[in-house]
Design a protein around this motif. Structure first.
Motif, PDB file in Angstrom:
ATOM      1  N   UNK A 276       0.833  -1.204   0.000  1.00 56.12           N
ATOM      2  CA  UNK A 276       0.000   0.000   0.000  1.00 56.12           C
ATOM      3  C   UNK A 276       0.868   1.255   0.000  1.00 56.12           C
ATOM      4  N   UNK A 277       1.922   1.252   0.800  1.00 57.23           N
ATOM      5  CA  UNK A 277       2.816   2.414   0.829  1.00 57.23           C
ATOM      6  C   UNK A 277       3.581   2.544  -0.486  1.00 57.23           C
ATOM      7  N   UNK A 278       3.977   1.425  -1.052  1.00 56.48           N
ATOM      8  CA  UNK A 278       4.676   1.461  -2.343  1.00 56.48           C
ATOM      9  C   UNK A 278       3.753   1.998  -3.432  1.00 56.48           C
ATOM     10  N   UNK A 279       2.483   1.645  -3.358  1.00 56.35           N
ATOM     11  CA  UNK A 279       1.524   2.140  -4.345  1.00 56.35           C
ATOM     12  C   UNK A 279       1.327   3.643  -4.198  1.00 56.35           C
ATOM     13  N   UNK A 280       1.312   4.137  -2.961  1.00 52.32           N
ATOM     14  CA  UNK A 280       1.243   5.582  -2.730  1.00 52.32           C
ATOM     15  C   UNK A 280       2.427   6.282  -3.383  1.00 52.32           C
ATOM     16  N   UNK A 281       3.608   5.716  -3.195  1.00 53.01           N
ATOM     17  CA  UNK A 281       4.808   6.306  -3.786  1.00 53.01           C
ATOM     18  C   UNK A 281       4.755   6.252  -5.311  1.00 53.01           C
ATOM     19  N   UNK A 282       4.089   5.259  -5.833  1.00 50.98           N
ATOM     20  CA  UNK A 282       3.978   5.058  -7.277  1.00 50.98           C
ATOM     21  C   UNK A 282       3.039   6.083  -7.921  1.00 50.98           C
ATOM     22  N   UNK A 283       1.905   6.333  -7.287  1.00 44.48           N
ATOM     23  CA  UNK A 283       0.900   7.202  -7.916  1.00 44.48           C
ATOM     24  C   UNK A 283       1.189   8.689  -7.735  1.00 44.48           C
ATOM     25  N   UNK A 284       1.937   9.035  -6.695  1.00 43.47           N
ATOM     26  CA  UNK A 284       2.223  10.453  -6.471  1.00 43.47           C
ATOM     27  C   UNK A 284       3.522  10.857  -7.155  1.00 43.47           C
ATOM     28  N   UNK A 285       3.519  10.775  -8.469  1.00 38.54           N
ATOM     29  CA  UNK A 285       4.678  11.190  -9.261  1.00 38.54           C
ATOM     30  C   UNK A 285       4.231  12.235 -10.267  1.00 38.54           C
ATOM     31  N   UNK A 286       5.163  13.036 -10.740  1.00 39.48           N
ATOM     32  CA  UNK A 286       4.831  14.095 -11.687  1.00 39.48           C
ATOM     33  C   UNK A 286       4.274  13.535 -12.985  1.00 39.48           C
ATOM     34  N   UNK A 287       4.726  12.374 -13.362  1.00 43.56           N
ATOM     35  CA  UNK A 287       4.250  11.784 -14.617  1.00 43.56           C
ATOM     36  C   UNK A 287       2.764  11.452 -14.558  1.00 43.56           C
ATOM     37  N   UNK A 288       2.247  11.282 -13.338  1.00 43.53           N
ATOM     38  CA  UNK A 288       0.837  10.935 -13.195  1.00 43.53           C
ATOM     39  C   UNK A 288      -0.090  12.144 -13.295  1.00 43.53           C
ATOM     40  N   UNK A 289       0.431  13.352 -13.129  1.00 43.92           N
ATOM     41  CA  UNK A 289      -0.417  14.542 -13.163  1.00 43.92           C
ATOM     42  C   UNK A 289      -1.119  14.696 -14.513  1.00 43.92           C
ATOM     43  N   UNK A 290      -0.344  14.621 -15.589  1.00 43.94           N
ATOM     44  CA  UNK A 290      -0.926  14.756 -16.920  1.00 43.94           C
ATOM     45  C   UNK A 290      -1.822  13.573 -17.252  1.00 43.94           C
ATOM     46  N   UNK A 291      -1.384  12.387 -16.855  1.00 44.40           N
ATOM     47  CA  UNK A 291      -2.180  11.193 -17.138  1.00 44.40           C
ATOM     48  C   UNK A 291      -3.542  11.281 -16.462  1.00 44.40           C
ATOM     49  N   UNK A 292      -3.532  11.725 -15.224  1.00 37.92           N
ATOM     50  CA  UNK A 292      -4.799  11.803 -14.497  1.00 37.92           C
ATOM     51  C   UNK A 292      -5.729  12.819 -15.152  1.00 37.92           C
ATOM     52  N   UNK A 293      -5.187  13.980 -15.501  1.00 30.18           N
ATOM     53  CA  UNK A 293      -6.007  15.019 -16.128  1.00 30.18           C
ATOM     54  C   UNK A 293      -6.585  14.545 -17.458  1.00 30.18           C
ATOM     55  N   UNK A 294      -5.789  13.837 -18.229  1.00 30.91           N
ATOM     56  CA  UNK A 294      -6.238  13.366 -19.529  1.00 30.91           C
ATOM     57  C   UNK A 294      -7.280  12.255 -19.419  1.00 30.91           C
ATOM     58  N   UNK A 295      -7.065  11.328 -18.502  1.00 32.12           N
ATOM     59  CA  UNK A 295      -7.928  10.150 -18.427  1.00 32.12           C
ATOM     60  C   UNK A 295      -9.156  10.338 -17.553  1.00 32.12           C
ATOM     61  N   UNK A 296      -9.098  11.302 -16.630  1.00 29.67           N
ATOM     62  CA  UNK A 296     -10.236  11.488 -15.727  1.00 29.67           C
ATOM     63  C   UNK A 296     -10.998  12.780 -16.004  1.00 29.67           C
ATOM     64  N   UNK A 297     -10.387  13.700 -16.757  1.00 23.54           N
ATOM     65  CA  UNK A 297     -11.040  14.980 -17.011  1.00 23.54           C
ATOM     66  C   UNK A 297     -11.057  15.860 -15.784  1.00 23.54           C
ATOM     67  N   UNK A 298     -10.116  15.651 -14.886  1.00 22.24           N
ATOM     68  CA  UNK A 298     -10.026  16.439 -13.657  1.00 22.24           C
ATOM     69  C   UNK A 298      -8.557  16.642 -13.316  1.00 22.24           C
ATOM     70  N   UNK A 299      -8.254  17.692 -12.554  1.00 20.40           N
ATOM     71  CA  UNK A 299      -6.868  17.928 -12.172  1.00 20.40           C
ATOM     72  C   UNK A 299      -6.417  17.022 -11.040  1.00 20.40           C
ATOM     73  N   UNK A 300      -5.175  16.653 -11.091  1.00 18.51           N
ATOM     74  CA  UNK A 300      -4.578  15.887 -10.008  1.00 18.51           C
ATOM     75  C   UNK A 300      -4.058  16.847  -8.956  1.00 18.51           C
ATOM     76  N   UNK A 301      -3.840  16.354  -7.758  1.00 15.77           N
ATOM     77  CA  UNK A 301      -3.264  17.164  -6.691  1.00 15.77           C
ATOM     78  C   UNK A 301      -1.745  17.230  -6.790  1.00 15.77           C
ATOM     79  N   UNK A 302      -1.206  16.598  -7.812  1.00 22.57           N
ATOM     80  CA  UNK A 302       0.239  16.603  -8.028  1.00 22.57           C
ATOM     81  C   UNK A 302       0.609  17.817  -8.864  1.00 22.57           C
ATOM     82  N   UNK A 303       1.538  18.602  -8.389  1.00 23.28           N
ATOM     83  CA  UNK A 303       1.984  19.759  -9.151  1.00 23.28           C
ATOM     84  C   UNK A 303       2.616  19.286 -10.458  1.00 23.28           C
ATOM     85  N   UNK A 304       2.181  19.876 -11.534  1.00 25.18           N
ATOM     86  CA  UNK A 304       2.730  19.505 -12.827  1.00 25.18           C
ATOM     87  C   UNK A 304       2.099  20.347 -13.913  1.00 25.18           C
TER      88      UNK A 304
END
Length: 465
Positions: free
Chosen positions: A368-396
């Motif tokens: 669970x902690x490793x997954x947290x470290x995995x999802x909170x990366x800068x590369x996920x900010x754009x992916x989240x915005x594109x795939x969910x139509x919403x902004x991520x809490x990750x600065x990017x």
């Protein structure tokens, strides 16, 4: 343990960033996705992007190792207005990085209700996305259901070796000085309108309360109802109209709203609260509110809005994605975080977040902690915005991404010096319910602003005891 509606949101936006990420379908107070979302059906898994998996495998320097995990890892995530495309992709990436890990996905529009017995029995999933109906982050924390992350998160780094706290646009909520959950989605409440309809009728797009009222007068005269809301879930009108109005009436200081979140009795008796409530009364007395509002849910009100039966609707940034199958080809979303400010006053962005947490009784906390470290990366900010139509809490920087235009438009507000970005406020569940019910009663003339305050204060006093 008490399960209640959370909003999310209800969700989605405190961004103090110079980037195009904003600050969470509908929690009434905190998180982004709508607390009773009639969500899109879960979609097929999007094609996996190997970049995240590759990053996870690169454990050089200070980057934490998130590969080689074993055992069973159970993830619970609500599928609402943001859909599940991002979840499918990021989980697939994490699985590639950990082929020996057995990942169990508990997901869907009803997952919070379906998994309730697991939480009550003390056998919850390892990792939980706190959004949608039946989950309230404050309640989960106060009931001892979540892992205490206070010490761990202070120095925790993501898969790229970057400190997670340094990447967050909005910091984790604190309950008695402890950290139990981390905001993943960053959303702003606000008012949507159809730019194409406004251009066609030469209606002025609102920038404050005076222009909002003036335009509404023209809209009504043209035979269209100016305003519709979700009467079954009044946290929509509270989040997008009432709470920003309270902040504006309190000289742009959101401390009063935070005091309300802390159930301080005197905060609810403030003149600023009455001033804000009177704005809803003005909408009611001018006949601007669609009379069907009181009895309909979020998707019904959103459908009427998309059909141009109503010109304005209070909502969160998940709206376009949630209704994507029903949006007319010529419909052009316009969005403003608040319309309740005085002429020349600052815009107020009342944020809502959807958070993630680790279960205290989870069986695979390492994963669970490793997954947290995995999802909170800068590369996920754009992916989240594109795939969910919403902004991520990750600065990017998502300006060059394929994120929807309305998300980028909202970012312009949230990065402006003329915007007051309100950190997500979580209310006691009973107090929140009392405010929702009182607002509904106010919109149909059953009570006046003093009656609203009286109703809510009684519940606050009971909670404080």
């Amino acid at each position: 343990m008490t399960f209640t509606v959370k909003k999310t949101a209800a969700t989605a936006m405190a961004v103090a960033m110079s980037l195009a990420v904003l600050a969470g379908c509908g929690s009434n107070n905190t998180n982004g996705n709508t607390a009773s979302s009639a969500s899109p059906e879960p979609t097929a898994s999007a094609p996996a992007d190997n970049s995240a998996a590759n990053a996870a495998g690169n454990t050089g320097g200070d980057a934490p190792a998130t590969t080689g995990l074993k055992g069973t890892f159970e993830i619970q995530y609500f599928v609402g207005g943001y859909g599940d495309k991002w979840w499918k992709q990021v989980i697939a990436d994490f699985q590639k990085a950990n082929p020996d890990l057995k990942i169990v996905e508990d997901a869907g529009p009803q997952i919070n209700t379906q998994n309730k017995p697991k939480w009550i029995a003390g056998t919850p999933p390892d990792f939980v996305y706190i959004d949608g109906p039946e989950l309230n982050d404050r309640q989960l924390a106060e009931d001892g259901q979540l892992e205490d992350l206070t010490d761990w998160i202070k120095d925790a780094k993501n898969v790229d070796g970057v400190k997670i706290l340094d990447l967050l646009a909005q910091q984790p909520p604190s309950y008695d000085g402890k950290t139990y959950n981390i905001p993943l989605v960053l959303n702003s409440w606000g008012v949507f309108y159809n730019k194409a309809l406004f251009e066609k009728n030469s209606w002025t797009e609102p920038t404050d309360w005076d222009s909002f009222i003036a335009t509404s007068e023209k809209i009504k005269a043209a035979g269209t109802t100016p305003f519709i809301h979700t009467g079954k879930y009044p946290y929509y009108i509270n989040g997008a109209i009432l709470y920003p109005a309270i902040v504006s009436a309190n000289n742009d200081d959101y401390k009063l709203l935070q005091d309300m979140g802390d159930s301080k009795v005197e905060a609810f008796k403030s003149p600023a609260v009455l001033e804000a409530l009177n704005k809803i009364v003005e909408l009611r007395d001018k006949g601007f509110i669609d009379k069907t509002s009181i009895s309909i849910n979020h998707t019904d009100s959103q459908m009427l809005f998309l059909q141009n039966k109503d010109a304005f609707i209070p909502n969160g940034l998940w709206l376009p994605n949630e209704m994507s199958k029903d949006v007319p080809a010529d419909f052009k979303f316009g969005f403003i975080p608040s319309v309740t400010q005085k002429a020349g006053g600052k815009v107020v962005a009342n944020t809502s977040t959807s958070t993630v947490a680790i279960s205290k009784n989870g069986k695979n906390k390492e994963a669970a902690k490793a997954f947290l470290q995995f999802i909170f990366s800068q590369s996920q900010a754009s992916k989240f915005a594109e795939l969910s139509g919403a902004p991520s809490n990750i600065k990017g920087d998502i300006s060059a991404s394929n994120a929807p235009d309305f998300v980028k438009q909202a970012a312009a507000y949230l990065t402006s010096d003329n915007t007051v970005v309100v950190p997500t406020v979580t209310f006691n569940a009973d107090v929140d319910k009392a405010m929702q019910d009182a607002t509904d009663a106010l919109t149909i003339g059953k009570i006046d602003p003093q009656g609203w305050v009286g109703r809510v204060v009684k519940v606050v006093e009971k909670v404080k005891k």
